[in-house]
Design a protein around this motif. Sequence first.
Motif, PDB file in Angstrom:
ATOM      1  N   ASN A 252      71.826  23.261  44.075  1.00 45.09           N
ATOM      2  CA  ASN A 252      72.062  22.212  45.067  1.00 45.09           C
ATOM      3  C   ASN A 252      71.538  20.863  44.578  1.00 45.09           C
ATOM      4  O   ASN A 252      72.209  19.840  44.692  1.00 45.09           O
ATOM      5  N   TYR A 253      70.339  20.853  44.017  1.00 45.86           N
ATOM      6  CA  TYR A 253      69.754  19.602  43.532  1.00 45.86           C
ATOM      7  C   TYR A 253      70.552  19.027  42.364  1.00 45.86           C
ATOM      8  O   TYR A 253      70.567  17.816  42.153  1.00 45.86           O
ATOM      9  N   CYS A 254      71.216  19.914  41.604  1.00 50.45           N
ATOM     10  CA  CYS A 254      72.050  19.465  40.482  1.00 50.45           C
ATOM     11  C   CYS A 254      73.454  19.079  40.941  1.00 50.45           C
ATOM     12  O   CYS A 254      74.303  18.725  40.108  1.00 50.45           O
ATOM     13  N   LYS A 255      73.706  19.199  42.253  1.00 51.74           N
ATOM     14  CA  LYS A 255      75.002  18.878  42.846  1.00 51.74           C
ATOM     15  C   LYS A 255      76.112  19.791  42.333  1.00 51.74           C
ATOM     16  O   LYS A 255      77.279  19.379  42.248  1.00 51.74           O
ATOM     17  N   CYS A 256      75.754  21.011  41.986  1.00 54.11           N
ATOM     18  CA  CYS A 256      76.746  22.035  41.660  1.00 54.11           C
ATOM     19  C   CYS A 256      77.077  22.774  42.956  1.00 54.11           C
ATOM     20  O   CYS A 256      76.555  23.869  43.225  1.00 54.11           O
ATOM     21  N   GLN A 257      77.922  22.143  43.768  1.00 60.25           N
ATOM     22  CA  GLN A 257      78.092  22.594  45.140  1.00 60.25           C
ATOM     23  C   GLN A 257      78.682  23.989  45.251  1.00 60.25           C
ATOM     24  O   GLN A 257      78.225  24.813  46.037  1.00 60.25           O
ATOM     25  N   LYS A 258      79.720  24.289  44.451  1.00 52.61           N
ATOM     26  CA  LYS A 258      80.340  25.614  44.545  1.00 52.61           C
ATOM     27  C   LYS A 258      79.366  26.713  44.128  1.00 52.61           C
ATOM     28  O   LYS A 258      79.296  27.765  44.758  1.00 52.61           O
ATOM     29  N   LEU A 259      78.594  26.445  43.078  1.00 50.42           N
ATOM     30  CA  LEU A 259      77.592  27.419  42.643  1.00 50.42           C
ATOM     31  C   LEU A 259      76.514  27.580  43.699  1.00 50.42           C
ATOM     32  O   LEU A 259      76.058  28.692  43.982  1.00 50.42           O
ATOM     33  N   SER A 260      76.102  26.461  44.296  1.00 54.17           N
ATOM     34  CA  SER A 260      75.088  26.515  45.354  1.00 54.17           C
ATOM     35  C   SER A 260      75.586  27.332  46.538  1.00 54.17           C
ATOM     36  O   SER A 260      74.848  28.147  47.094  1.00 54.17           O
ATOM     37  N   ASP A 261      76.855  27.121  46.918  1.00 53.54           N
ATOM     38  CA  ASP A 261      77.430  27.876  48.034  1.00 53.54           C
ATOM     39  C   ASP A 261      77.446  29.377  47.733  1.00 53.54           C
ATOM     40  O   ASP A 261      77.071  30.199  48.562  1.00 53.54           O
ATOM     41  N   LEU A 262      77.879  29.707  46.517  1.00 51.30           N
ATOM     42  CA  LEU A 262      77.958  31.121  46.122  1.00 51.30           C
ATOM     43  C   LEU A 262      76.578  31.762  46.119  1.00 51.30           C
ATOM     44  O   LEU A 262      76.391  32.872  46.618  1.00 51.30           O
ATOM     45  N   LEU A 263      75.600  31.051  45.569  1.00 48.22           N
ATOM     46  CA  LEU A 263      74.241  31.585  45.515  1.00 48.22           C
ATOM     47  C   LEU A 263      73.638  31.707  46.910  1.00 48.22           C
ATOM     48  O   LEU A 263      72.890  32.652  47.188  1.00 48.22           O
ATOM     49  N   PHE A 264      73.949  30.752  47.791  1.00 50.66           N
ATOM     50  CA  PHE A 264      73.424  30.848  49.156  1.00 50.66           C
ATOM     51  C   PHE A 264      73.954  32.094  49.854  1.00 50.66           C
ATOM     52  O   PHE A 264      73.198  32.839  50.489  1.00 50.66           O
ATOM     53  N   LEU A 265      75.257  32.329  49.752  1.00 53.23           N
ATOM     54  CA  LEU A 265      75.827  33.510  50.399  1.00 53.23           C
ATOM     55  C   LEU A 265      75.298  34.794  49.761  1.00 53.23           C
ATOM     56  O   LEU A 265      75.058  35.788  50.451  1.00 53.23           O
ATOM     57  N   THR A 266      75.105  34.759  48.438  1.00 53.90           N
ATOM     58  CA  THR A 266      74.513  35.915  47.750  1.00 53.90           C
ATOM     59  C   THR A 266      73.097  36.157  48.253  1.00 53.90           C
ATOM     60  O   THR A 266      72.699  37.299  48.525  1.00 53.90           O
ATOM     61  N   PHE A 267      72.328  35.077  48.370  1.00 50.98           N
ATOM     62  CA  PHE A 267      70.972  35.204  48.894  1.00 50.98           C
ATOM     63  C   PHE A 267      70.974  35.790  50.303  1.00 50.98           C
ATOM     64  O   PHE A 267      70.161  36.670  50.623  1.00 50.98           O
ATOM     65  N   ALA A 268      71.888  35.288  51.157  1.00 49.71           N
ATOM     66  CA  ALA A 268      71.948  35.779  52.531  1.00 49.71           C
ATOM     67  C   ALA A 268      72.187  37.288  52.548  1.00 49.71           C
ATOM     68  O   ALA A 268      71.541  38.026  53.304  1.00 49.71           O
ATOM     69  N   ILE A 269      73.106  37.756  51.705  1.00 45.16           N
ATOM     70  CA  ILE A 269      73.405  39.191  51.651  1.00 45.16           C
ATOM     71  C   ILE A 269      72.205  39.981  51.140  1.00 45.16           C
ATOM     72  O   ILE A 269      71.809  40.996  51.729  1.00 45.16           O
ATOM     73  N   VAL A 270      71.615  39.514  50.027  1.00 44.89           N
ATOM     74  CA  VAL A 270      70.468  40.225  49.439  1.00 44.89           C
ATOM     75  C   VAL A 270      69.303  40.257  50.419  1.00 44.89           C
ATOM     76  O   VAL A 270      68.641  41.292  50.600  1.00 44.89           O
ATOM     77  N   PHE A 271      69.032  39.122  51.063  1.00 46.00           N
ATOM     78  CA  PHE A 271      67.900  39.057  51.988  1.00 46.00           C
ATOM     79  C   PHE A 271      68.091  40.003  53.165  1.00 46.00           C
ATOM     80  O   PHE A 271      67.199  40.780  53.512  1.00 46.00           O
ATOM     81  N   ILE A 272      69.257  39.954  53.790  1.00 45.95           N
ATOM     82  CA  ILE A 272      69.490  40.767  54.989  1.00 45.95           C
ATOM     83  C   ILE A 272      69.507  42.252  54.644  1.00 45.95           C
ATOM     84  O   ILE A 272      68.922  43.080  55.360  1.00 45.95           O
ATOM     85  N   VAL A 273      70.157  42.607  53.536  1.00 50.48           N
ATOM     86  CA  VAL A 273      70.203  44.023  53.138  1.00 50.48           C
ATOM     87  C   VAL A 273      68.794  44.530  52.813  1.00 50.48           C
ATOM     88  O   VAL A 273      68.401  45.624  53.230  1.00 50.48           O
ATOM     89  N   SER A 274      68.017  43.717  52.075  1.00 48.25           N
ATOM     90  CA  SER A 274      66.689  44.183  51.650  1.00 48.25           C
ATOM     91  C   SER A 274      65.677  44.147  52.783  1.00 48.25           C
ATOM     92  O   SER A 274      64.855  45.056  52.910  1.00 48.25           O
ATOM     93  N   ARG A 275      65.734  43.115  53.646  1.00 44.29           N
ATOM     94  CA  ARG A 275      64.702  42.960  54.675  1.00 44.29           C
ATOM     95  C   ARG A 275      65.020  43.668  55.987  1.00 44.29           C
ATOM     96  O   ARG A 275      64.115  44.099  56.691  1.00 44.29           O
ATOM     97  N   LEU A 276      66.308  43.744  56.335  1.00 41.47           N
ATOM     98  CA  LEU A 276      66.677  44.410  57.590  1.00 41.47           C
ATOM     99  C   LEU A 276      67.216  45.825  57.369  1.00 41.47           C
ATOM    100  O   LEU A 276      67.361  46.580  58.324  1.00 41.47           O
ATOM    101  N   GLY A 277      67.523  46.156  56.121  1.00 43.81           N
ATOM    102  CA  GLY A 277      68.037  47.490  55.827  1.00 43.81           C
ATOM    103  C   GLY A 277      67.056  48.329  55.031  1.00 43.81           C
ATOM    104  O   GLY A 277      66.459  49.276  55.549  1.00 43.81           O
ATOM    105  N   ILE A 278      66.868  47.972  53.766  1.00 42.86           N
ATOM    106  CA  ILE A 278      66.031  48.781  52.875  1.00 42.86           C
ATOM    107  C   ILE A 278      64.573  48.788  53.327  1.00 42.86           C
ATOM    108  O   ILE A 278      63.921  49.843  53.316  1.00 42.86           O
TER     109      ILE A 278
END
Length: 387
Positions: A252-278
């Motif tokens: 995001n700070y590098c203004k790589c918006q598409k990469l930032s968006d992809l990483l944010f959604l990846t983070f959301a999935i990893v966080f929710i699966v690991s913290r609310l599931g596993i």
Amino acid sequence: MAGILAWFWNERFWLPHNVTWADLQSTEEAAFPQAEDLYLAFPLAFCIFMIRLLFERFIAKPCALGLKVQANGPQKAQPNAILEKVFTAITKHPDEKRLEGLSKQLDWDVRSIQRWFRQRRNQEKPSTLTKFCESMWRFTFYLYIFTYGVRFLKKTPWLWNTRQCWNGYPYQPLLPDLHYYYIVELSFYWSLMFSQFIDIKRKDFGIMFTHHIVTVTLITFSYVTNLTRVGTLTLCLHDAADVVLEAAKMANYCKCQKLSDLLFLTFAIVFIVSRLGIYPLWILNTTLFELYEALGNFPALWIFNVLLVILQILHCFWSYLIIKAAYKAISKGKVAKDDRSDIESSSDEEETVPRSKTLHSTITTNGTSGANGTNGYLTGGTCSEEH
């Protein structure tokens, strides 16, 4: 003093029935966790903090400049002694009556005075360069410690069978790799607890500080009572999301918006699966049920589980914020400013910010039984830098 220490280290509180501290003294044949080992965390925390300062200055900053990360901070307000005195000594957010008084005193219109105070508040924001350097340090540490944790755990029997966490407990020898893993994680969280007062100030400062206290307490508690096997599982589980979180911020700070968006959604999935599931199905299940079946009941066990449940409550709160941000990203193509923004709570947006710019949003995650919560702050997926 001796009486107080004897009361505090009461074996009937800390240890299972018929187990004493003498039984867990290290010998030439086997080493066990000792409370005095934890003193190592304080000098190591200072060393980690000093390494961070050197890393940010000599590694992160050159990388940021090479990636053309914006080095300048927000636009500075024009010098004005009267307004500066009001800002520093009275209020950063003048009410309507004070604005009218200043307008008459300076012969400025109210809107100009409001703009001056807005610029002056924004002037105290950290630059994008500063935020990039902080995120790069966290990313580097989390990537290292997560990789170390995975390499260590894949060789252990309790990674695939959590009942092995209690096999032979509490007479489980302390492995050198496990000792190193624990002390480094504990030292890092101590450094975070102290550096939080000088780091970029976030609105959820109180929640994160509470989280750091819970995390340090869990790491310490699990080490002293030799609950380290389940502690390593918790640590590694929490570190996974933090790596992606900090990577999303840097993009995001590098203004790589598409990469930032992809990483944010990846983070959301990893966080929710690991913290609310596993986490509840893997960690809480073994500490609440399998541990009780193997060892019965003793007071320290319930304190340990209460702290783990508090951590799960924080997971639910952060997951709600992440889901809200992800929903906005999918439905609107951008992330609106999140309630947990990593700008100072006293800062406002400039009225001249283009409406097409998305606001920088931050989700903070971290903690564990010794686990780091996401111990981090995510710039929202589709988030552009706030100006």
